[in-house]
Scaffold this motif. Structure first.
Motif, PDB file in Angstrom:
ATOM      1  N   GLY A  47       0.863  -1.198   0.000  1.00 46.33           N
ATOM      2  CA  GLY A  47       0.000   0.000   0.000  1.00 46.33           C
ATOM      3  C   GLY A  47       0.886   1.230   0.000  1.00 46.33           C
ATOM      4  N   CYS A  48       1.768   1.311  -1.016  1.00 47.37           N
ATOM      5  CA  CYS A  48       2.847   2.320  -0.978  1.00 47.37           C
ATOM      6  C   CYS A  48       2.361   3.729  -1.263  1.00 47.37           C
ATOM      7  CB  CYS A  48       3.958   1.952  -1.958  1.00 47.37           C
ATOM      8  SG  CYS A  48       3.438   2.073  -3.689  1.00 47.37           S
ATOM      9  N   GLY A  49       1.099   3.886  -1.727  1.00 49.74           N
ATOM     10  CA  GLY A  49       0.603   5.230  -2.038  1.00 49.74           C
ATOM     11  C   GLY A  49       1.500   5.899  -3.060  1.00 49.74           C
ATOM     12  N   MET A  69       3.748  -1.907  -3.566  1.00 47.70           N
ATOM     13  CA  MET A  69       2.561  -2.605  -4.072  1.00 47.70           C
ATOM     14  C   MET A  69       1.377  -1.689  -3.829  1.00 47.70           C
ATOM     15  SD  MET A  69       3.473  -6.350  -2.584  1.00 47.70           S
ATOM     16  CE  MET A  69       3.225  -7.332  -4.045  1.00 47.70           C
ATOM     17  N   GLU A  70       0.653  -1.361  -4.898  1.00 43.73           N
ATOM     18  CA  GLU A  70      -0.406  -0.356  -4.770  1.00 43.73           C
ATOM     19  C   GLU A  70      -1.619  -0.785  -5.587  1.00 43.73           C
ATOM     20  OE1 GLU A  70      -1.142   2.505  -2.959  1.00 43.73           O
ATOM     21  OE2 GLU A  70      -2.932   2.370  -4.190  1.00 43.73           O
ATOM     22  N   LEU A  71      -2.780  -0.644  -4.986  1.00 44.65           N
ATOM     23  CA  LEU A  71      -4.015  -1.097  -5.620  1.00 44.65           C
ATOM     24  C   LEU A  71      -4.540  -0.104  -6.655  1.00 44.65           C
ATOM     25  CD1 LEU A  71      -6.125  -3.349  -5.526  1.00 44.65           C
ATOM     26  CD2 LEU A  71      -7.226  -2.153  -3.630  1.00 44.65           C
ATOM     27  N   ARG A  72      -4.358   1.177  -6.395  1.00 43.55           N
ATOM     28  CA  ARG A  72      -4.978   2.174  -7.292  1.00 43.55           C
ATOM     29  C   ARG A  72      -4.128   2.389  -8.547  1.00 43.55           C
ATOM     30  NH1 ARG A  72      -5.926   7.267  -3.601  1.00 43.55           N
ATOM     31  NH2 ARG A  72      -4.035   6.462  -2.592  1.00 43.55           N
ATOM     32  N   ASP A  73      -4.806   2.299  -9.688  1.00 45.89           N
ATOM     33  CA  ASP A  73      -4.145   2.392 -10.983  1.00 45.89           C
ATOM     34  C   ASP A  73      -3.418   3.730 -11.161  1.00 45.89           C
ATOM     35  OD1 ASP A  73      -3.431   1.704 -13.527  1.00 45.89           O
ATOM     36  OD2 ASP A  73      -5.290   2.403 -14.427  1.00 45.89           O
ATOM     37  N   ARG A 101       1.170  -2.615  -9.657  1.00 51.38           N
ATOM     38  CA  ARG A 101      -0.231  -2.490  -9.279  1.00 51.38           C
ATOM     39  C   ARG A 101      -0.763  -3.876  -8.958  1.00 51.38           C
ATOM     40  NH1 ARG A 101      -5.703  -1.475 -12.480  1.00 51.38           N
ATOM     41  NH2 ARG A 101      -6.963  -1.271 -10.595  1.00 51.38           N
ATOM     42  N   THR A 102      -1.184  -4.044  -7.728  1.00 48.53           N
ATOM     43  CA  THR A 102      -1.728  -5.349  -7.346  1.00 48.53           C
ATOM     44  C   THR A 102      -2.540  -5.229  -6.063  1.00 48.53           C
ATOM     45  OG1 THR A 102      -1.181  -7.698  -7.187  1.00 48.53           O
ATOM     46  CG2 THR A 102       0.160  -6.213  -5.864  1.00 48.53           C
ATOM     47  N   ASN A 103      -3.288  -6.286  -5.803  1.00 53.15           N
ATOM     48  CA  ASN A 103      -3.999  -6.369  -4.528  1.00 53.15           C
ATOM     49  C   ASN A 103      -3.135  -7.212  -3.589  1.00 53.15           C
ATOM     50  OD1 ASN A 103      -5.626  -6.919  -2.361  1.00 53.15           O
ATOM     51  ND2 ASN A 103      -7.470  -7.223  -3.598  1.00 53.15           N
ATOM     52  N   SER A 104      -2.442  -6.523  -2.689  1.00 53.73           N
ATOM     53  CA  SER A 104      -1.480  -7.231  -1.839  1.00 53.73           C
ATOM     54  C   SER A 104      -2.168  -8.244  -0.919  1.00 53.73           C
ATOM     55  CB  SER A 104      -0.711  -6.223  -0.985  1.00 53.73           C
ATOM     56  OG  SER A 104      -1.595  -5.663  -0.046  1.00 53.73           O
ATOM     57  N   MET A 105      -3.450  -8.043  -0.655  1.00 50.36           N
ATOM     58  CA  MET A 105      -4.117  -8.972   0.256  1.00 50.36           C
ATOM     59  C   MET A 105      -4.357 -10.326  -0.408  1.00 50.36           C
ATOM     60  SD  MET A 105      -6.661  -6.446   2.269  1.00 50.36           S
ATOM     61  CE  MET A 105      -7.169  -7.716   3.416  1.00 50.36           C
ATOM     62  N   LYS A 106      -4.237 -10.355  -1.733  1.00 50.69           N
ATOM     63  CA  LYS A 106      -4.496 -11.617  -2.425  1.00 50.69           C
ATOM     64  C   LYS A 106      -3.230 -12.238  -3.006  1.00 50.69           C
ATOM     65  CE  LYS A 106      -9.168 -10.865  -4.187  1.00 50.69           C
ATOM     66  NZ  LYS A 106      -9.902 -10.784  -5.462  1.00 50.69           N
ATOM     67  N   LEU A 123       2.380   1.094   6.106  1.00 55.29           N
ATOM     68  CA  LEU A 123       2.433   2.440   6.677  1.00 55.29           C
ATOM     69  C   LEU A 123       1.142   3.192   6.405  1.00 55.29           C
ATOM     70  CD1 LEU A 123       6.125   3.239   5.692  1.00 55.29           C
ATOM     71  CD2 LEU A 123       5.242   1.892   7.594  1.00 55.29           C
ATOM     72  N   PHE A 124       0.532   3.643   7.461  1.00 58.89           N
ATOM     73  CA  PHE A 124      -0.745   4.343   7.399  1.00 58.89           C
ATOM     74  C   PHE A 124      -1.752   3.590   6.517  1.00 58.89           C
ATOM     75  CE2 PHE A 124       2.547   7.491   8.322  1.00 58.89           C
ATOM     76  CZ  PHE A 124       2.041   8.048   9.489  1.00 58.89           C
ATOM     77  N   PRO A 125      -1.962   2.296   6.799  1.00 60.44           N
ATOM     78  CA  PRO A 125      -2.935   1.562   5.986  1.00 60.44           C
ATOM     79  C   PRO A 125      -4.356   2.080   6.238  1.00 60.44           C
ATOM     80  CG  PRO A 125      -2.110   0.180   7.779  1.00 60.44           C
ATOM     81  CD  PRO A 125      -1.354   1.468   7.851  1.00 60.44           C
ATOM     82  N   ALA A 200       9.128  10.300   5.532  1.00 57.98           N
ATOM     83  CA  ALA A 200       9.223  10.103   4.078  1.00 57.98           C
ATOM     84  C   ALA A 200       7.877   9.808   3.432  1.00 57.98           C
ATOM     85  CB  ALA A 200      10.199   8.969   3.763  1.00 57.98           C
ATOM     86  N   THR A 201       6.921   9.277   4.194  1.00 59.43           N
ATOM     87  CA  THR A 201       5.645   8.903   3.583  1.00 59.43           C
ATOM     88  C   THR A 201       4.756  10.133   3.411  1.00 59.43           C
ATOM     89  OG1 THR A 201       4.774   8.447   5.792  1.00 59.43           O
ATOM     90  CG2 THR A 201       5.606   6.573   4.563  1.00 59.43           C
ATOM     91  N   GLU A 202       3.983  10.148   2.333  1.00 58.69           N
ATOM     92  CA  GLU A 202       3.073  11.271   2.096  1.00 58.69           C
ATOM     93  C   GLU A 202       2.034  11.353   3.224  1.00 58.69           C
ATOM     94  OE1 GLU A 202       4.345   9.436  -0.278  1.00 58.69           O
ATOM     95  OE2 GLU A 202       5.272  11.030  -1.473  1.00 58.69           O
ATOM     96  N   GLU A 203       1.585  10.197   3.664  1.00 61.46           N
ATOM     97  CA  GLU A 203       0.562  10.197   4.711  1.00 61.46           C
ATOM     98  C   GLU A 203       1.140  10.713   6.027  1.00 61.46           C
ATOM     99  OE1 GLU A 203      -3.356   9.890   5.266  1.00 61.46           O
ATOM    100  OE2 GLU A 203      -2.350   9.385   3.388  1.00 61.46           O
ATOM    101  N   GLY A 204       2.380  10.343   6.310  1.00 60.88           N
ATOM    102  CA  GLY A 204       3.042  10.829   7.524  1.00 60.88           C
ATOM    103  C   GLY A 204       3.206  12.343   7.485  1.00 60.88           C
TER     104      GLY A 204
HETATM  105  N1  SAM Z   1       1.760   4.006   2.712  1.00 62.14           N
HETATM  106  C1  SAM Z   1       1.445   5.261   2.058  1.00 62.14           C
HETATM  107  C2  SAM Z   1       1.820   6.429   2.938  1.00 62.14           C
HETATM  108  O1  SAM Z   1       2.042   6.187   4.140  1.00 62.14           O
HETATM  109  O2  SAM Z   1       1.882   7.563   2.464  1.00 62.14           O
HETATM  110  C3  SAM Z   1      -0.023   5.328   1.629  1.00 62.14           C
HETATM  111  C4  SAM Z   1      -1.047   5.259   2.708  1.00 62.14           C
HETATM  112  S1  SAM Z   1      -2.723   5.302   2.062  1.00 62.14           S
HETATM  113  C5  SAM Z   1      -3.671   5.829   3.420  1.00 62.14           C
HETATM  114  C6  SAM Z   1      -3.115   3.565   1.909  1.00 62.14           C
HETATM  115  C7  SAM Z   1      -2.753   3.031   0.515  1.00 62.14           C
HETATM  116  O3  SAM Z   1      -2.942   1.611   0.479  1.00 62.14           O
HETATM  117  C8  SAM Z   1      -3.631   3.604  -0.582  1.00 62.14           C
HETATM  118  O4  SAM Z   1      -2.814   4.155  -1.585  1.00 62.14           O
HETATM  119  C9  SAM Z   1      -4.439   2.399  -1.074  1.00 62.14           C
HETATM  120  O5  SAM Z   1      -4.764   2.489  -2.456  1.00 62.14           O
HETATM  121  C10 SAM Z   1      -3.496   1.256  -0.780  1.00 62.14           C
HETATM  122  N2  SAM Z   1      -4.166  -0.054  -0.630  1.00 62.14           N
HETATM  123  C11 SAM Z   1      -5.290  -0.326   0.065  1.00 62.14           C
HETATM  124  N3  SAM Z   1      -5.597  -1.633  -0.013  1.00 62.14           N
HETATM  125  C12 SAM Z   1      -4.632  -2.211  -0.774  1.00 62.14           C
HETATM  126  C13 SAM Z   1      -4.401  -3.543  -1.224  1.00 62.14           C
HETATM  127  N4  SAM Z   1      -5.230  -4.539  -0.898  1.00 62.14           N
HETATM  128  N5  SAM Z   1      -3.319  -3.776  -2.000  1.00 62.14           N
HETATM  129  C14 SAM Z   1      -2.480  -2.775  -2.348  1.00 62.14           C
HETATM  130  N6  SAM Z   1      -2.646  -1.486  -1.943  1.00 62.14           N
HETATM  131  C15 SAM Z   1      -3.710  -1.211  -1.177  1.00 62.14           C
END
Ligand code: SAM
Length: 228
Positions: A47-49, A69-73, A101-106, A123-125, A200-204
């Motif tokens: 969920g690297c954002g 690994m990031e879900l959003r295209d 781009r992938t669904n890390s949970m799967k 980080l900040f899931p 370093a994280t955008e969310e942080g």
């Molecule tokens: N880790 C980054 C940061 O700290 O700045 C981003 C945090 S953001 C709140 C959570 C991110 O996780 C989003 O970009 C979201 O699209 C991604 N995400 C959520 N579920 C996911 C999944 N199953 N697989 C991959 N990415 C996922």
């Protein structure tokens, strides 16, 4: 849906030459994955954002391959462009980071072999507050089984959140899981990676900005070592 992105059948199908061309100049990244002498991905930012952590880690560990690994295209495309721009303006740098781009949970086991990773980051899931959605949280007892499989003995899981309830949830899953153990406080303080989790994280950075006029929200982070 998942059908919109390709899913490797096994880690052997992940073509590293597409992600790290400087390390695999002849384009043999997929075929070579089984060769122990060939570099492998060692860090995964789940969920690297927007990729801020990868950029920070890249120069701290210049010889380590790492992937977000990031879900959003669109977010994944942004990170790809960001990395290409960094490589172009800093020749010889940022060749060790990439994003998928992938669904890390799967699909974690589709990307990594047993004991391949030395660090995983959560980080900040997304918090998924409602109880019926807790199964969508990226840390759970079941998913920790998978993470333990792809991590080497002594590998470290890093988590951070500003959502108190989620912080407690992640900590309690990691404490309860038999294959992870808490890392002593002094060791955490001395780890240069820990500082990057929030800076370093955008969310942080967003959490820090929100705290300008008011006290910073509580932030819970933890690191656990894989002891399997
Ligand atoms: N880790 C980054 C940061 O700290 O700045 C981003 C945090 S953001 C709140 C959570 C991110 O996780 C989003 O970009 C979201 O699209 C991604 N995400 C959520 N579920 C996911 C999944 N199953 N697989 C991959 N990415 C996922």
């Amino acid at each position: 849906s998942d059908s919109h992105f390709p899913i490797p059948i096994s880690p052997d199908e992940v073509d590293l030459s597409q992600h790290y061309p400087r390390y695999f100049p002849s384009g043999e990244g997929g075929a070579l994955q089984g060769d122990a002498a060939v570099p492998r991905i060692r860090f995964a930012d789940v969920g690297c954002g927007f990729g801020g952590l990868l950029v920070g880690l890249s120069t701290l560990f210049p010889d380590t391959l790492m992937i977000g690994m990031e879900l959003r295209d669109k977010v994944t495309e942004y990170v790809k462009e960001r990395i290409l721009a960094l490589r172009a303006s800093n020749p010889g740098k940022y060749d060790n980071i990439s994003v998928v781009r992938t669904n890390s949970m799967k699909y974690i086991p589709n990307y990594f072999r047993k004991a391949q990773l030395s660090k995983m980051f959560f980080l900040f899931p997304d918090p998924h507050f409602k109880e019926k959605n807790h199964r969508r949280r990226v840390i759970s007892m079941q998913l920790l089984d998978e993470y333990a499989y792809v991590m080497e003995v002594g590998g470290i899981i890093y988590t951070i959140t500003d959502v108190e309830e989620l912080g407690e949830w992640m900590r309690s899953c990691l404490e309860k899981h038999p294959l992870f153990e808490a890392i002593p406080e002094e060791e955490i303080k001395a780890d240069p990676v820990v500082k990057l989790l929030s800076t370093a994280t955008e969310e942080g950075q967003k959490v820090a900005r929100n705290g300008v006029d008011e006290p910073l929200p509580p932030r819970s982070s933890s690191s656990s070592r894989c002891s399997c």
